[in-house]
Design a protein around this motif. Structure first.
Motif, PDB file in Angstrom:
ATOM      1  N   MET A 160     -21.373  13.644  50.174  1.00  0.00           N
ATOM      2  CA  MET A 160     -22.055  14.513  51.141  1.00  0.00           C
ATOM      3  C   MET A 160     -22.829  13.653  52.134  1.00  0.00           C
ATOM      4  O   MET A 160     -23.455  12.665  51.748  1.00  0.00           O
ATOM      5  CB  MET A 160     -23.002  15.465  50.407  1.00  0.00           C
ATOM      6  CG  MET A 160     -23.734  16.447  51.321  1.00  0.00           C
ATOM      7  SD  MET A 160     -24.665  17.670  50.369  1.00  0.00           S
ATOM      8  CE  MET A 160     -23.334  18.588  49.608  1.00  0.00           C
ATOM      9  N   THR A 161     -22.791  14.021  53.437  1.00  0.00           N
ATOM     10  CA  THR A 161     -23.487  13.259  54.466  1.00  0.00           C
ATOM     11  C   THR A 161     -24.986  13.253  54.212  1.00  0.00           C
ATOM     12  O   THR A 161     -25.575  14.276  53.883  1.00  0.00           O
ATOM     13  CB  THR A 161     -23.203  13.863  55.853  1.00  0.00           C
ATOM     14  OG1 THR A 161     -21.794  13.912  56.044  1.00  0.00           O
ATOM     15  CG2 THR A 161     -23.828  13.008  56.937  1.00  0.00           C
ATOM     16  N   GLU A 162     -25.625  12.112  54.370  1.00  0.00           N
ATOM     17  CA  GLU A 162     -27.047  11.965  54.085  1.00  0.00           C
ATOM     18  C   GLU A 162     -27.891  12.615  55.179  1.00  0.00           C
ATOM     19  O   GLU A 162     -27.565  12.544  56.354  1.00  0.00           O
ATOM     20  CB  GLU A 162     -27.396  10.487  53.972  1.00  0.00           C
ATOM     21  CG  GLU A 162     -28.789  10.230  53.435  1.00  0.00           C
ATOM     22  CD  GLU A 162     -28.952  10.656  51.987  1.00  0.00           C
ATOM     23  OE1 GLU A 162     -30.078  10.946  51.590  1.00  0.00           O
ATOM     24  OE2 GLU A 162     -27.941  10.707  51.258  1.00  0.00           O
ATOM     25  N   SER A 163     -28.966  13.256  54.798  1.00  0.00           N
ATOM     26  CA  SER A 163     -29.911  13.833  55.759  1.00  0.00           C
ATOM     27  C   SER A 163     -30.729  12.720  56.402  1.00  0.00           C
ATOM     28  O   SER A 163     -31.083  11.739  55.749  1.00  0.00           O
ATOM     29  CB  SER A 163     -30.844  14.811  55.040  1.00  0.00           C
ATOM     30  OG  SER A 163     -31.982  15.075  55.803  1.00  0.00           O
ATOM     31  N   LEU A 220     -31.590  19.977  57.771  1.00  0.00           N
ATOM     32  CA  LEU A 220     -31.830  21.181  56.978  1.00  0.00           C
ATOM     33  C   LEU A 220     -30.515  21.802  56.529  1.00  0.00           C
ATOM     34  O   LEU A 220     -30.392  22.278  55.395  1.00  0.00           O
ATOM     35  CB  LEU A 220     -32.648  22.182  57.798  1.00  0.00           C
ATOM     36  CG  LEU A 220     -33.052  23.472  57.085  1.00  0.00           C
ATOM     37  CD1 LEU A 220     -33.980  23.167  55.911  1.00  0.00           C
ATOM     38  CD2 LEU A 220     -33.743  24.436  58.058  1.00  0.00           C
ATOM     39  N   ALA A 221     -29.521  21.779  57.412  1.00  0.00           N
ATOM     40  CA  ALA A 221     -28.214  22.328  57.049  1.00  0.00           C
ATOM     41  C   ALA A 221     -27.596  21.546  55.891  1.00  0.00           C
ATOM     42  O   ALA A 221     -27.064  22.136  54.926  1.00  0.00           O
ATOM     43  CB  ALA A 221     -27.288  22.297  58.261  1.00  0.00           C
ATOM     44  N   ARG A 222     -27.664  20.211  55.952  1.00  0.00           N
ATOM     45  CA  ARG A 222     -27.077  19.381  54.895  1.00  0.00           C
ATOM     46  C   ARG A 222     -27.809  19.574  53.571  1.00  0.00           C
ATOM     47  O   ARG A 222     -27.189  19.674  52.505  1.00  0.00           O
ATOM     48  CB  ARG A 222     -27.111  17.913  55.313  1.00  0.00           C
ATOM     49  CG  ARG A 222     -26.263  17.603  56.549  1.00  0.00           C
ATOM     50  CD  ARG A 222     -26.201  16.109  56.801  1.00  0.00           C
ATOM     51  NE  ARG A 222     -25.511  15.809  58.051  1.00  0.00           N
ATOM     52  CZ  ARG A 222     -26.117  15.420  59.161  1.00  0.00           C
ATOM     53  NH1 ARG A 222     -27.424  15.260  59.181  1.00  0.00           N
ATOM     54  NH2 ARG A 222     -25.414  15.176  60.255  1.00  0.00           N
ATOM     55  N   VAL A 223     -29.142  19.612  53.641  1.00  0.00           N
ATOM     56  CA  VAL A 223     -29.931  19.791  52.422  1.00  0.00           C
ATOM     57  C   VAL A 223     -29.667  21.153  51.799  1.00  0.00           C
ATOM     58  O   VAL A 223     -29.539  21.288  50.568  1.00  0.00           O
ATOM     59  CB  VAL A 223     -31.428  19.609  52.744  1.00  0.00           C
ATOM     60  CG1 VAL A 223     -32.290  20.139  51.603  1.00  0.00           C
ATOM     61  CG2 VAL A 223     -31.747  18.148  52.994  1.00  0.00           C
ATOM     62  N   THR A 224     -29.563  22.177  52.628  1.00  0.00           N
ATOM     63  CA  THR A 224     -29.304  23.523  52.110  1.00  0.00           C
ATOM     64  C   THR A 224     -27.945  23.592  51.417  1.00  0.00           C
ATOM     65  O   THR A 224     -27.804  24.187  50.334  1.00  0.00           O
ATOM     66  CB  THR A 224     -29.373  24.549  53.254  1.00  0.00           C
ATOM     67  OG1 THR A 224     -30.638  24.453  53.911  1.00  0.00           O
ATOM     68  CG2 THR A 224     -29.203  25.959  52.724  1.00  0.00           C
ATOM     69  N   LEU A 273     -33.250  28.529  56.166  1.00  0.00           N
ATOM     70  CA  LEU A 273     -34.474  28.829  55.418  1.00  0.00           C
ATOM     71  C   LEU A 273     -34.275  30.036  54.508  1.00  0.00           C
ATOM     72  O   LEU A 273     -34.781  30.074  53.382  1.00  0.00           O
ATOM     73  CB  LEU A 273     -35.630  29.085  56.388  1.00  0.00           C
ATOM     74  CG  LEU A 273     -36.126  27.889  57.187  1.00  0.00           C
ATOM     75  CD1 LEU A 273     -37.255  28.300  58.131  1.00  0.00           C
ATOM     76  CD2 LEU A 273     -36.599  26.765  56.269  1.00  0.00           C
ATOM     77  N   ARG A 274     -33.533  31.020  55.004  1.00  0.00           N
ATOM     78  CA  ARG A 274     -33.277  32.200  54.194  1.00  0.00           C
ATOM     79  C   ARG A 274     -32.406  31.854  52.986  1.00  0.00           C
ATOM     80  O   ARG A 274     -32.597  32.392  51.895  1.00  0.00           O
ATOM     81  CB  ARG A 274     -32.606  33.267  55.064  1.00  0.00           C
ATOM     82  CG  ARG A 274     -32.345  34.588  54.351  1.00  0.00           C
ATOM     83  CD  ARG A 274     -33.622  35.225  53.869  1.00  0.00           C
ATOM     84  NE  ARG A 274     -33.372  36.548  53.308  1.00  0.00           N
ATOM     85  CZ  ARG A 274     -34.160  37.158  52.436  1.00  0.00           C
ATOM     86  NH1 ARG A 274     -35.269  36.555  52.033  1.00  0.00           N
ATOM     87  NH2 ARG A 274     -33.870  38.348  51.991  1.00  0.00           N
ATOM     88  N   ARG A 275     -31.457  30.948  53.157  1.00  0.00           N
ATOM     89  CA  ARG A 275     -30.612  30.523  52.037  1.00  0.00           C
ATOM     90  C   ARG A 275     -31.453  29.843  50.956  1.00  0.00           C
ATOM     91  O   ARG A 275     -31.243  30.082  49.757  1.00  0.00           O
ATOM     92  CB  ARG A 275     -29.523  29.583  52.540  1.00  0.00           C
ATOM     93  CG  ARG A 275     -28.449  30.254  53.379  1.00  0.00           C
ATOM     94  CD  ARG A 275     -27.631  29.226  54.136  1.00  0.00           C
ATOM     95  NE  ARG A 275     -26.888  28.338  53.241  1.00  0.00           N
ATOM     96  CZ  ARG A 275     -26.317  27.202  53.632  1.00  0.00           C
ATOM     97  NH1 ARG A 275     -26.432  26.799  54.901  1.00  0.00           N
ATOM     98  NH2 ARG A 275     -25.654  26.456  52.761  1.00  0.00           N
ATOM     99  N   ILE A 276     -32.389  29.007  51.370  1.00  0.00           N
ATOM    100  CA  ILE A 276     -33.267  28.340  50.401  1.00  0.00           C
ATOM    101  C   ILE A 276     -34.175  29.360  49.726  1.00  0.00           C
ATOM    102  O   ILE A 276     -34.406  29.317  48.511  1.00  0.00           O
ATOM    103  CB  ILE A 276     -34.097  27.252  51.103  1.00  0.00           C
ATOM    104  CG1 ILE A 276     -33.175  26.134  51.619  1.00  0.00           C
ATOM    105  CG2 ILE A 276     -35.151  26.679  50.160  1.00  0.00           C
ATOM    106  CD1 ILE A 276     -33.889  25.085  52.456  1.00  0.00           C
TER     107      ILE A 276
END
Length: 724
Positions: free
Chosen positions: A1-4, A39-43, A96-99
C-alpha cells in the motif's frame, strides 16, 4: 500500500493505531491536497486491516493539533476551479465518515490548537481529549472570515450539542475556546495536564469502549433539544432562545447560511430554502449520507491576503531597544507589546510616577495571564524586567527605535521628539502613534524626516492585532521597511497607507459613526439605530462606540479638518451628524462615557445602563421610520464608498490592506471579508452596488453618490483586487 505523506501510522502490539498528523513541508498541519491524499490512503488501510485494529488515536507531532483549511488554497479559488475545491472538501468528509463508522473507538488527542477543519477532524472522532496547554484554542472561527465550516462541523455540532448551543457556542460567533472552556461548553470530553496523561486517557477510553460509535449513529438517538419543524425560511433565532436576535444572528449572510444548513443537515431536512442568496460553490450530486448533508460553502473570499513582504531592497532589521514616549493607555499598551516580543523598552513620561503607572499596566496584564495559566511567573517577571520607566531623556540613549504616544497635539508631539532626537541612536527609527494628524506635518518637528513614519496602534493595544503604517511625503523606503519589520516583530498585522488627514481607518470609521448619529438626528428611534448596527454585523453598536470615543474627540477632529479644508481654499460640507453632536455636548452636557453621560446613561461603576431617555424626547419623531435594510446599508455603504475614494486619492494602494484594516482595525463586519470585498460580493456585483448607492443618494443625500472609480469598474465588469 502507498505510504501516507502527512499522516504517520504507528501501531502497538495491543492493536491500537496512532495516526500522527505531521506534514513534513509545513510548520502546521492543514487541510491541503497532501492531507486529503494521505487521509484517503490511511482510511483504505484502516478498513483493510479492521480486524487487527482495537482502536484509533488521532494526534499531532506539531505544536498545534491541526490548523484547519489552508487559506492559501482558498485565496486561489476562481469560478473555474471552484468545483475542484468542492470535490476535495466532499472527499475529506467521506473519508472522515468512513473512519467514524468503522466500528472501532476513535479518540482525538488534541495536543494544541484545533480550529476550523482541525476541530472538525476531532468532531469525527468518538471522544475528544484536549491537552491543557497555554495558547491552545478550540472551535470553528470560520464565520469571522466570511466562511462556513466545510468538513462536517455544522451537522456534527448540531447532533452533539443541539441546535441552539451549536449555533450560539460554536457556529455563529466563531468563539475560540481554551481547553478548560471547551470542556465546560461541551466541545471536548476531557482535558489532560501532560501529553503522557492525554495518551493514557485515550487508551483508557479505547479499553472501555471496544465497539464505539457516535451517539447519532445509535438507534433511538435524538438531537438535544429536539428537531425543529420545517419552515419556508429560517427562524431569526432558535425558538428556545428569544434573545438571540441581540446576538446579531439573523441578517448576516454567514449566519443565515448556518441557519439553513443546520436545518438541511438534519435527517429528512434536505430541502433548500427558497429565495436565499446562493452560495459561491454550486451544490451537486445526491445527498445520501451524513457528509453529503454538509457541503463546504465559501460565502466571501477571506479578506486577509496578508502582504508578507515589506518594501524590497532593504535588509531585514530587528529592533533591540525601543523608547516609548508617553505612558498613558496607548503608550503603556505599546510598551507591553514590545516587551512581550522580547524588546527592551524605556517608557518615558513627564514624571517618574506617571511612567511607573504606565509600567503597572503591564504588571496587571502579566498577573492576569499567570492566574489563568497562560504564562509562568518566571516569564512574566522577565517581561516586566524589560520595561524601564523614566522621566529622564538621557535614559533613552542607545534606543534604535522611538514610538511617540502622547496626546493628539502637533506642537506637543514636536516638543517630545526635539527633546530626544539627539539622545537616541543616530539612525533610530522615529515613529508617531497618531490616529488623525498628517505625518508629513508631524515630521517637520524632527531633523531626520526620512526616518520619520506613522504607526497607528489601536486600543487596547495588547488585544488589537492591527497597526496602520503611514508613509509621509518625506518618509524613506528604509524607514518604511524597518517599520514593517517592527510591526511584525511585535506580532501585529501591518497595513501601509499614504499620508492624509485621518489616513484610512480613522477616516472611514468616522463615516460609520456619522451615519448612525445622523439617523438619530433625523428622528429615528435610537434603539433601532443600535439594532441596525448590531444586525449588520458590527461588533460595537454605533452610539455606544461614539460614547467610548467621547463626543468631544470627533468634534475636535472635525473642527481641525474643516480648518484644513478652508485654509486650502476648499469648502467644508457639513454632515447632518454635526448638529446632534453639538447639541449633546453644548446643550445637554453629555460628552460621552468618560464624562459619565452620553448617548447612554452610566452607573457609578462606569458601566453602561441604558440609552439616555432624553434622546427620544429631544430627537425622535414618533412614527418616523425608514426601511431597516436602509439603516443597515447606510452605515455599510458610507464606509465602503469612502474606502473607494481613498483608493482614488492614492491614500490606499492595496485592496488587501483595505480589507484587512477594515476588519482587524475598525470592526467592519467580518462576514463581508472586508470593506472592498463587501462591494465585490454585493448582490449584482459592482453594478448592483452602484445602483443601490444611487438609490441611497436619492433618499438620503449626495454623500452616497458612487465615486468615478467605482462606476468605471462596474461598467467594465471589474472587481476590486490586487491581482495583476
Amino acid at each position: 500500500m502507498t505510504e501516507s505523506t502527512t499522516i504517520r501510522w504507528e501501531q502497538d502490539r495491543s492493536g491500537v493505531v496512532t495516526l500522527v498528523l505531521d506534514d513534513p513541508n509545513q510548520s502546521a498541519n492543514t487541510m491541503n491536497r497532501a492531507f486529503r491524499d494521505s487521509l484517503a490512503r490511511v482510511t483504505d488501510r484502516l478498513e483493510a486491516e479492521r480486524d487487527t485494529i482495537r482502536g484509533i488515536i488521532v494526534t499531532s507531532a506539531k505544536k498545534t493539533f491541526f490548523a484547519g483549511g489552508d487559506l492559501r488554497d482558498l485565496i486561489r479559488v476562481t469560478p473555474d476551479t471552484a468545483q475542484d475545491l468542492f470535490d476535495g472538501g466532499m472527499a475529506i468528509k467521506r473519508h472522515l465518515r468512513r473512519i467514524e463508522t468503522l466500528g472501532k473507538p476513535v479518540v482525538a488527542a488534541i495536543n494544541g490548537a484545533a480550529l476550523g477543519g482541525g476541530y472538525e477532524l476531532a468532531l469525527a472522532c468518538h471522544h475528544r481529549i484536549a491537552l491543557d496547554t497555554p495558547g491552545s484554542k478550540i472551535g470553528c472561527p470560520e464565520v469571522t472570515l466570511g466562511l462556513l465550516p466545510g468538513g462536517g462541523g455544522v451537522v456534527r455540532t448540531v447532533r452533539m450539542l443541539g441546535i441552539t448551543d451549536a449555533l450560539l457556542k460554536v457556529l455563529l460567533q466563531g468563539t475560540q475556546y481554551n481547553p478548560r472552556r471547551a470542556l465546560d461548553n461541551g466541545l471536548v470530553d476531557e482535558i489532560a495536564d501532560t501529553r503522557e496523561d492525554m495518551l493514557a486517557k485515550a487508551r483508557a477510553y479505547i479499553d472501555a469502549h471496544p465497539e464505539s460509535a457516535q451517539p447519532w449513529d445509535r438507534p433511538g438517538y435524538r438531537i438535544p433539544g429536539g428537531t425543529p419543524p420545517i419552515r419556508s425560511s429560517p427562524p431569526t433565532c432558535p425558538p428556545s432562545r428569544p434573545t438571540c436576535a441581540s446576538r446579531r444572528t439573523a441578517p448576516l449572510p454567514g449566519p443565515a447560511h448556518h441557519h439553513g444548513r443546520r436545518r438541511r443537515g438534519l435527517p429528512g431536512r434536505l430541502r433548500d430554502r427558497p429565495g436565499h442568496r446562493g452560495p459561491l460553490l454550486r451544490r451537486t450530486g445526491r445527498r445520501t449520507d451524513l457528509e453529503e448533508h454538509d457541503p463546504g460553502v465559501l460565502l466571501r473570499p477571506p479578506g486577509r491576503q496578508l502582504r508578507r513582504q515589506p518594501p524590497g531592497g532593504v535588509a531585514p532589521r530587528k529592533v533591540t531597544k525601543v523608547a516609548v514616549l508617553g505612558a498613558g493607555m496607548m503608550g503603556a499598551g505599546i510598551a507591553y507589546s514590545c516587551a512581550r516580543a522580547g524588546i527592551d523598552v524605556v517608557l518615558k513620561d513627564v514624571s517618574l510616577e506617571a511612567a511607573v503607572k504606565g509600567k503597572d499596566y503591564s504588571g496587571k496584564l502579566c498577573a492576569k495571564a499567570v492566574a489563568k495559566g497562560r504564562t509562568s511567573q518566571e516569564k512574566a517577571d522577565a517581561l516586566l524586567a524589560r520595561i524601564t520607566p523614566t522621566a529622564e531623556a538621557a535614559d533613552l540613549a542607545g534606543c534604535d527605535a522611538v514610538i511617540e504616544a502622547v496626546f493628539e497635539d502637533t506642537s506637543l508631539k514636536h516638543k517630545v521628539f526635539q527633546e530626544i532626537q539627539d539622545v537616541v541612536a543616530p539612525d533610530a527609527l522615529l515613529c508617531s502613534n497618531t490616529s488623525t494628524l498628517p505625518i508629513t506635518a508631524l515630521a517637520e518637528g524632527v531633523e531626520r524626516q526620512g526616518d520619520f513614519i506613522g504607526l497607528h496602534f489601536f486600543s487596547p493595544v495588547d488585544k488589537m492585532p492591527l497597526v496602520e503604517i503611514i508613509k509621509g511625503e518625506r518618509t524613506g523606503d528604509e524607514a518604511l521597511a524597518r517599520a514593517f519589520d517592527l510591526v511584525r516583530q511585535i506580532s501585529k498585522t501591518p497595513i501601509v497607507v499614504n499620508d492624509s488627514r485621518g489616513f484610512f481607518t480613522s477616516r472611514v470609521i468616522g463615516h460609520f459613526i456619522n451615519e448612525g448619529v445622523a439617523m438619530v438626528g433625523e428622528g429615528i428611534e435610537p434603539a433601532s439605530v443600535e439594532q441596525a448596527a448590531a444586525q449588520a454585523g458590527y461588533p460595537a453598536k454605533v452610539l455606544s462606540l461614539m460614547d467610548e470615543l467621547t463626543l468631544t474627540l470627533p468634534r475636535k477632529i472635525r473642527d481641525e479638518s474643516r480648518r484644513a479644508v478652508e485654509e486650502a481654499g476648499g469648502t467644508w460640507t457639513a454632515h447632518p451628524a454635526e448638529t446632534v453632536v453639538d447639541r449633546m455636548v453644548d446643550e445637554f452636557e453629555r460628552p460621552g462615557r468618560s464624562g459619565g453621560a452620553g448617548f447612554y446613561e452610566y452607573g457609578e461603576d462606569g458601566k453602561r445602563v441604558r440609552l439616555w431617555p432624553g434622546l427620544r424626547e429631544h430627537f425622535t419623531r414618533p412614527g418616523h421610520e425608514i426601511p431597516f435594510a436602509d439603516m443597515q446599508e447606510r452605515m455599510l455603504f458610507a464606509e465602503a464608498l469612502d474606502t473607494v475614494r481613498l483608493l482614488e486619492e492614492g491614500v490606499l494602494t492595496s485592496v488587501a490592506d483595505a480589507n484587512i484594516g477594515s476588519i482587524l482595525g475598525i470592526g467592519f463586519p467580518g462576514w463581508t471579508g472586508g470593506v472592498l470585498q463587501y462591494v465585490n460580493g454585493y448582490d449584482g456585483g459592482l453594478p448592483g452596488f452602484v445602483a443601490r448607492a444611487r438609490e441611497l443618494a436619492e433618499r438620503y443625500g449626495e454623500r452616497f453618490t458612487p465615486p468615478a472609480l467605482l462606476v468605471t469598474k462596474a461598467e467594465h465588469g471589474e472587481v476590486f483586487t490586487d491581482a495583476r
